[in-house]
Design a protein around this motif. Structure first.
Motif, mmCIF file in Angstrom:
data_model
loop_
_atom_site.group_PDB
_atom_site.id
_atom_site.type_symbol
_atom_site.label_atom_id
_atom_site.label_comp_id
_atom_site.label_asym_id
_atom_site.label_seq_id
_atom_site.Cartn_x
_atom_site.Cartn_y
_atom_site.Cartn_z
ATOM 1 N N ASP A 55 57.502 32.733 28.775
ATOM 2 C CA ASP A 55 57.123 34.146 29.466
ATOM 3 C C ASP A 55 56.241 35.066 28.573
ATOM 4 O O ASP A 55 55.941 36.179 28.961
ATOM 5 C CB ASP A 55 58.129 34.941 29.995
ATOM 6 N N ASP A 56 55.826 34.555 27.441
ATOM 7 C CA ASP A 56 54.952 35.313 26.483
ATOM 8 C C ASP A 56 53.564 35.362 27.028
ATOM 9 O O ASP A 56 52.724 34.314 26.654
ATOM 10 C CB ASP A 56 55.050 34.683 25.097
ATOM 11 N N THR A 57 52.933 36.373 27.407
ATOM 12 C CA THR A 57 51.700 36.372 28.121
ATOM 13 C C THR A 57 50.432 36.119 27.100
ATOM 14 O O THR A 57 49.430 35.516 27.546
ATOM 15 C CB THR A 57 51.584 37.997 28.816
ATOM 16 N N ALA A 58 50.688 36.674 25.820
ATOM 17 C CA ALA A 58 49.595 36.502 24.985
ATOM 18 C C ALA A 58 49.739 34.846 24.649
ATOM 19 O O ALA A 58 48.497 34.358 24.363
ATOM 20 C CB ALA A 58 50.026 37.041 23.513
ATOM 21 N N ALA A 59 50.859 34.318 24.518
ATOM 22 C CA ALA A 59 50.957 32.639 24.266
ATOM 23 C C ALA A 59 50.238 32.152 25.555
ATOM 24 O O ALA A 59 49.547 31.002 25.488
ATOM 25 C CB ALA A 59 52.185 32.579 24.023
ATOM 26 N N LEU A 60 50.642 32.382 26.645
ATOM 27 C CA LEU A 60 49.997 31.675 27.788
ATOM 28 C C LEU A 60 48.318 31.942 27.902
ATOM 29 O O LEU A 60 47.375 30.975 28.194
ATOM 30 C CB LEU A 60 50.440 32.406 29.267
ATOM 31 N N ASP A 61 47.800 33.054 27.719
ATOM 32 C CA ASP A 61 46.444 33.315 27.375
ATOM 33 C C ASP A 61 45.987 32.321 26.259
ATOM 34 O O ASP A 61 44.686 31.888 26.661
ATOM 35 C CB ASP A 61 46.069 34.806 27.061
ATOM 36 N N ASP A 62 46.391 32.205 25.252
ATOM 37 C CA ASP A 62 46.064 31.464 24.187
ATOM 38 C C ASP A 62 45.991 30.046 24.583
ATOM 39 O O ASP A 62 44.961 29.474 24.367
ATOM 40 C CB ASP A 62 47.053 31.584 22.880
ATOM 41 N N MET A 63 46.980 29.550 25.368
ATOM 42 C CA MET A 63 47.021 28.130 25.875
ATOM 43 C C MET A 63 45.764 27.968 26.852
ATOM 44 O O MET A 63 45.046 27.124 26.754
ATOM 45 C CB MET A 63 48.362 27.866 26.296
ATOM 46 N N ALA A 64 45.828 28.948 27.673
ATOM 47 C CA ALA A 64 44.597 28.834 28.957
ATOM 48 C C ALA A 64 43.278 28.855 28.351
ATOM 49 O O ALA A 64 42.528 27.912 28.536
ATOM 50 C CB ALA A 64 44.636 29.874 29.777
ATOM 51 N N ARG A 65 43.068 29.249 27.069
ATOM 52 C CA ARG A 65 41.716 29.385 26.374
ATOM 53 C C ARG A 65 41.371 28.039 25.720
ATOM 54 O O ARG A 65 40.604 27.464 25.850
ATOM 55 C CB ARG A 65 41.631 30.408 25.303
ATOM 56 N N ARG A 66 42.544 27.502 25.204
ATOM 57 C CA ARG A 66 42.496 26.058 24.229
ATOM 58 C C ARG A 66 42.318 24.997 25.175
ATOM 59 O O ARG A 66 41.801 24.121 25.006
ATOM 60 C CB ARG A 66 43.664 26.086 23.340
ATOM 61 N N SER A 80 56.795 32.759 37.285
ATOM 62 C CA SER A 80 55.743 33.845 36.994
ATOM 63 C C SER A 80 54.851 33.420 36.224
ATOM 64 O O SER A 80 53.566 33.567 36.154
ATOM 65 C CB SER A 80 56.353 35.049 36.525
ATOM 66 N N SER A 81 55.170 32.542 35.057
ATOM 67 C CA SER A 81 54.221 31.934 34.053
ATOM 68 C C SER A 81 53.520 30.982 34.498
ATOM 69 O O SER A 81 52.158 31.107 34.214
ATOM 70 C CB SER A 81 55.197 31.434 32.706
ATOM 71 N N LEU A 82 54.012 30.099 35.415
ATOM 72 C CA LEU A 82 53.193 29.117 36.068
ATOM 73 C C LEU A 82 52.002 29.671 36.866
ATOM 74 O O LEU A 82 51.019 29.151 37.049
ATOM 75 C CB LEU A 82 53.861 28.126 36.913
ATOM 76 N N THR A 83 52.456 30.651 37.810
ATOM 77 C CA THR A 83 51.501 31.246 38.541
ATOM 78 C C THR A 83 50.312 31.967 37.610
ATOM 79 O O THR A 83 49.252 31.865 38.066
ATOM 80 C CB THR A 83 52.246 32.209 39.530
ATOM 81 N N TYR A 84 50.839 32.640 36.680
ATOM 82 C CA TYR A 84 49.888 33.362 35.787
ATOM 83 C C TYR A 84 48.954 32.193 35.092
ATOM 84 O O TYR A 84 47.637 32.429 35.231
ATOM 85 C CB TYR A 84 50.632 33.768 34.590
ATOM 86 N N LEU A 85 49.507 30.986 34.657
ATOM 87 C CA LEU A 85 48.306 29.853 34.265
ATOM 88 C C LEU A 85 47.785 29.402 35.482
ATOM 89 O O LEU A 85 46.215 29.162 35.118
ATOM 90 C CB LEU A 85 49.150 28.902 33.735
ATOM 91 N N ASP A 86 48.186 29.379 36.552
ATOM 92 C CA ASP A 86 47.394 28.699 37.359
ATOM 93 C C ASP A 86 46.256 29.471 37.898
ATOM 94 O O ASP A 86 45.230 29.010 38.353
ATOM 95 C CB ASP A 86 48.322 28.636 38.934
ATOM 96 N N ASP A 87 46.278 30.791 37.831
ATOM 97 C CA ASP A 87 45.110 31.752 37.981
ATOM 98 C C ASP A 87 43.996 31.504 37.075
ATOM 99 O O ASP A 87 42.693 32.127 37.370
ATOM 100 C CB ASP A 87 45.571 33.057 38.140
#
Length: 271
Positions: A55-66, A80-87
Motif C-alpha cells: 500500500d506504499d503509494t510511492a512504490a506503486l507510482d514507481d512500479m507504474a512508471r517502470r 485500494s492499491s490495485l485500483t490505484y494502479l489500474d488508473d
C-alpha cells in the motif's frame, strides 16, 4: 501487444512470482517485483525489486512508471492499491475480479448470477442466521470464513446445528459462508488465458488431490468421463466471458457423485 524488451511487473514475490519472473526473463522481458521482503524468491531474480509494502503509494507510482503491464501473484492484496494502479497502468486481473476472489460469498453469488451451478450455500453473519443457513445447505455442511481462508484454514465440517454454532464461535464470529458438503468423485481445475479481444485458450484440465486441505498431487489430464472435459472448459469460458476477464485464470470445480460439475472458486493470477 507487449513484445520482449518491455518491462512487466508482478505484485508479490513468492514462489509463483518467481516462476513468473523466470519465464518472463527467459522470453526476453525485464521484470519488476513489488514485495516487502528483501529476500523474496521473485525479488532475488527480478530486473528490479521494489522492496516496499503493497500500500506504499510511492512504490506503486514507481512500479507504474517502470512497467507496461502488471499482474499479481496472490489475491489477498489491498484493493485500494490495485485500483490505484489500474488508473495508471495496464493491470490484469482487474480489481473487481480480485475483489470477487477475496470473498467466498461474493464468489458464489457471482457464479449463481451467471447461471453456473455450485454446492448449496448461504451467508452466516450472526448466530441468528444459523437455522436459515442449515435449511438451505442441509447437514453435513461446511462453515468457512468469507475471507482469508486457504489450504483448508478457516473452515469447519459440521454435522449438527450445534456444530455450526460452535464453528462460528471458533472462527471468531466473522462473516462466514455455509456450504453443502457434497460427495466428491474428483476435483478439477481449468486454467485458461483470455485476451482483451475475448479469445480464450485453455490448458489441459488438471485433477487435484488434497491432503488435510493442502494440494498434494495434480494429474494432467484429469480423469473425466466423455464430454465432461468439454463441459468444464465451457463453464470456465462462460465465467471468464461474464467477468470480461483478462489474463490467466484458474477455475476450480467439483464433480459430485451424480457427475454434476459444480464451480467452487477462482484463482485470478498466473499459475
Amino acid at each position: 501487444m507487449i513484445l520482449p524488451g518491455e518491462t512487466l511487473g508482478v505484485i508479490g514475490g513468492g514462489q509463483l512470482g518467481r516462476m513468473f519472473t523466470v519465464e518472463a526473463l527467459r522470453m526476453g522481458y525485464d521484470v519488476v517485483v513489488l514485495d516487502p521482503d528483501a529476500n523474496s524468491p521473485a525479488g532475488q531474480l527480478a530486473s528490479h525489486h521494489i522492496c516496499a509494502t503493497y500500500d506504499d503509494t510511492a512504490a506503486l507510482d514507481d512500479m507504474a512508471r517502470r512497467c507496461r503491464a502488471i499482474t499479481i501473484e496472490f489475491e489477498n492484496l489491498p484493493l485500494s492499491s490495485l485500483t490505484y494502479l489500474d488508473d495508471r497502468v495496464t493491470l490484469s486481473p482487474s480489481p473487481r475480479c480480485v475483489e470477487i476472489a477475496q470473498n467466498r460469498l461474493l464468489e458464489k453469488n457471482c457464479f449463481s448470477q451467471h447461471g453456473l451451478a455450485t454446492a448449496a450455500f448461504a451467508p452466516l453473519q450472526t448466530q441468528d442466521d444459523i437455522d436459515a443457513a442449515v435449511a438451505v445447505t442441509g447437514l453435513p455442511c461446511i462453515v468457512k470464513t468469507a475471507q482469508f481462508g486457504y489450504d483448508g484454514k478457516g473452515q469447519r465440517v459440521c454435522h449438527s446445528r450445534q456444530d455450526v454454532a460452535e464453528a462460528f464461535e471458533q472462527l471468531g464470529q466473522v462473516a462466514c459462508i455455509v456450504e453443502q458438503k457434497i460427495t466428491l468423485t474428483r476435483e478439477v481445475s481449468v486454467i485458461l488465458a483470455r485476451s482483451r479481444s475475448g479469445v480464450s485458450v485453455a490448458f489441459p484440465i488438471a485433477e487435484n488431490t488434497h491432503e488435510n486441505g493442502i494440494l498434494d498431487t495434480t494429474v494432467v489430464p484429469a480423469h473425466l468421463e466423455a464430454g465432461q472435459a468439454d463441459q468444464a472448459r465451457a463453464l470456465a469460458n462462460q465465467l471468464a466471458d461474464a467477468l470480461d476477464y483478462i489474463g490467466v485464470l484458474a477455475v476450480e470445480m467439483f464433480v459430485n457423485d451424480d457427475n454434476d460439475i459444480l464451480l467452487n472458486e477462482i484463482a485470478p493470477r498466473p499459475h
